[in-house]
Design a protein around this motif. Structure first.
Motif, PDB file in Angstrom:
ATOM      1  N   VAL A  27       0.873  -1.191   0.000  1.00 30.16           N
ATOM      2  CA  VAL A  27       0.000   0.000   0.000  1.00 30.16           C
ATOM      3  C   VAL A  27       0.901   1.229   0.000  1.00 30.16           C
ATOM      4  O   VAL A  27       1.824   1.311   0.820  1.00 30.16           O
ATOM      5  CB  VAL A  27      -0.906   0.021   1.245  1.00 30.16           C
ATOM      6  N   THR A  28       0.648   2.161  -0.919  1.00 25.48           N
ATOM      7  CA  THR A  28       1.436   3.405  -0.965  1.00 25.48           C
ATOM      8  C   THR A  28       0.505   4.614  -0.855  1.00 25.48           C
ATOM      9  O   THR A  28      -0.617   4.597  -1.374  1.00 25.48           O
ATOM     10  CB  THR A  28       2.245   3.509  -2.270  1.00 25.48           C
ATOM     11  N   ALA A  29       1.016   5.640  -0.189  1.00 23.41           N
ATOM     12  CA  ALA A  29       0.247   6.884  -0.027  1.00 23.41           C
ATOM     13  C   ALA A  29       1.223   8.045   0.092  1.00 23.41           C
ATOM     14  O   ALA A  29       2.439   7.838   0.260  1.00 23.41           O
ATOM     15  CB  ALA A  29      -0.634   6.803   1.221  1.00 23.41           C
ATOM     16  N   THR A 105       5.494   6.379 -10.024  1.00 21.00           N
ATOM     17  CA  THR A 105       4.680   7.153 -10.946  1.00 21.00           C
ATOM     18  C   THR A 105       3.427   7.567 -10.171  1.00 21.00           C
ATOM     19  O   THR A 105       3.375   7.398  -8.957  1.00 21.00           O
ATOM     20  CB  THR A 105       4.368   6.321 -12.220  1.00 21.00           C
ATOM     21  N   LYS A 106       2.432   8.106 -10.873  1.00 14.89           N
ATOM     22  CA  LYS A 106       1.185   8.447 -10.195  1.00 14.89           C
ATOM     23  C   LYS A 106       0.038   7.664 -10.838  1.00 14.89           C
ATOM     24  O   LYS A 106       0.002   7.513 -12.060  1.00 14.89           O
ATOM     25  CB  LYS A 106       0.913   9.947 -10.316  1.00 14.89           C
ATOM     26  N   ALA A 107      -0.880   7.203 -10.035  1.00 17.42           N
ATOM     27  CA  ALA A 107      -2.116   6.610 -10.550  1.00 17.42           C
ATOM     28  C   ALA A 107      -2.964   7.757 -11.134  1.00 17.42           C
ATOM     29  O   ALA A 107      -2.681   8.931 -10.867  1.00 17.42           O
ATOM     30  CB  ALA A 107      -2.833   5.885  -9.417  1.00 17.42           C
ATOM     31  N   LEU A 114       3.811   2.458  -7.456  1.00 17.85           N
ATOM     32  CA  LEU A 114       5.090   1.851  -7.828  1.00 17.85           C
ATOM     33  C   LEU A 114       5.091   1.667  -9.339  1.00 17.85           C
ATOM     34  O   LEU A 114       4.122   1.139  -9.904  1.00 17.85           O
ATOM     35  CB  LEU A 114       5.265   0.486  -7.153  1.00 17.85           C
ATOM     36  N   ASP A 115       6.184   2.104  -9.983  1.00 18.31           N
ATOM     37  CA  ASP A 115       6.255   1.991 -11.443  1.00 18.31           C
ATOM     38  C   ASP A 115       6.952   0.686 -11.805  1.00 18.31           C
ATOM     39  O   ASP A 115       8.022   0.677 -12.413  1.00 18.31           O
ATOM     40  CB  ASP A 115       7.002   3.196 -12.017  1.00 18.31           C
ATOM     41  N   THR A 116       6.334  -0.410 -11.380  1.00 22.05           N
ATOM     42  CA  THR A 116       6.897  -1.734 -11.633  1.00 22.05           C
ATOM     43  C   THR A 116       5.734  -2.678 -11.913  1.00 22.05           C
ATOM     44  O   THR A 116       4.661  -2.516 -11.339  1.00 22.05           O
ATOM     45  CB  THR A 116       7.742  -2.183 -10.405  1.00 22.05           C
ATOM     46  N   PRO A 117       5.926  -3.655 -12.819  1.00 25.50           N
ATOM     47  CA  PRO A 117       4.808  -4.548 -13.119  1.00 25.50           C
ATOM     48  C   PRO A 117       4.394  -5.327 -11.880  1.00 25.50           C
ATOM     49  O   PRO A 117       5.243  -5.745 -11.094  1.00 25.50           O
ATOM     50  CB  PRO A 117       5.377  -5.512 -14.176  1.00 25.50           C
TER      51      PRO A 117
END
Ligand SMILES: Cc1cc2nc3c(=O)[nH]c(=O)nc-3n(C[C@H](O)[C@H](O)[C@H](O)COP(=O)(O)O)c2cc1C
Length: 167
Positions: A27-29, A105-107, A114-117
């Motif tokens: 979870v990122t914020a 990156t940004k949603a 996270l800019d990772t698959p």
């Protein structure tokens, strides 16, 4: 009426809960100062299709609690079977260490992603919170999501299941 006291101790309870396999998410914020918080979470689950709601719980002892309580949106990343090291990294250390060298990156609605698959991701509006025991339950309203064919990372009995099978 109230509940009877538990007939077991905490280690036994943990071991029993560990028999239930889960996926693993990060979870990122964003904090008010625009820095990021993020942590590994396996308590994620679905709640409702219409409206699209998910649930997860955060320990009261979490250093990310204040940031997550106050953020407008967060992103939940469902990790792929090859992302065990990322799960480990986001379960220890400081936020600076967790995000070091991790491309971001940004949603679509601006929450840090996270800019990772990964196997799937969900950008959630921070809809509601419920105090329960030593955790806070968060219900998120999903605004955007994506998924891939990556096999998910599976957590079970205190460890990762390294042999997920293709269906
Ligand atoms: C596989 C796994 C699943 C986890 N699930 C959760 C969870 O659902 N909720 C939670 O609060 N902590 C969970 N944790 C623990 C947090 O990731 C860990 O305590 C982290 O250091 C908390 O960071 P913070 O203090 O910055 O919030 C999990 C850890 C692992 C390794």
């Amino acid at each position: 009426m109230s509940a009877a006291p538990p007939s077991f101790d905490s280690p036994y309870f943990r071991a029993a809960l560990g028999r239930f396999p889960t996926g693993v998410t990060i979870v990122t914020a964003e904090k008010d100062d625009n820095s990021h918080v993020g942590l590994t979470v396996s308590s994620f689950n679905s709640v409702s299709l219409d409206p699209p709601l998910i649930v997860w719980s955060l320990s009261r002892g979490s250093s990310s609690l204040a940031a997550i309580e106050h953020c407008e949106r967060y992103v939940i990343h469902v990790l792929g079977s090859d992302q065990m090291s990322l799960a480990g990294r986001f379960a220890r250390g400081t936020a600076k260490e967790r995000f070091a060298d991790v491309p971001m990156t940004k949603a679509p609605n601006g929450a840090p992603k996270l800019d990772t698959p990964c196997a799937a991701w969900f950008e959630c509006f921070n809809r509601s919170r419920y105090d329960e025991g030593d955790h806070i339950i968060f219900v998120g309203q999903v605004e955007h999501c994506g998924h891939s064919d990556e096999l998910p990372l599976v957590y079970h009995a205190g460890g990762y299941d390294l042999t997920p099978k293709k269906s």
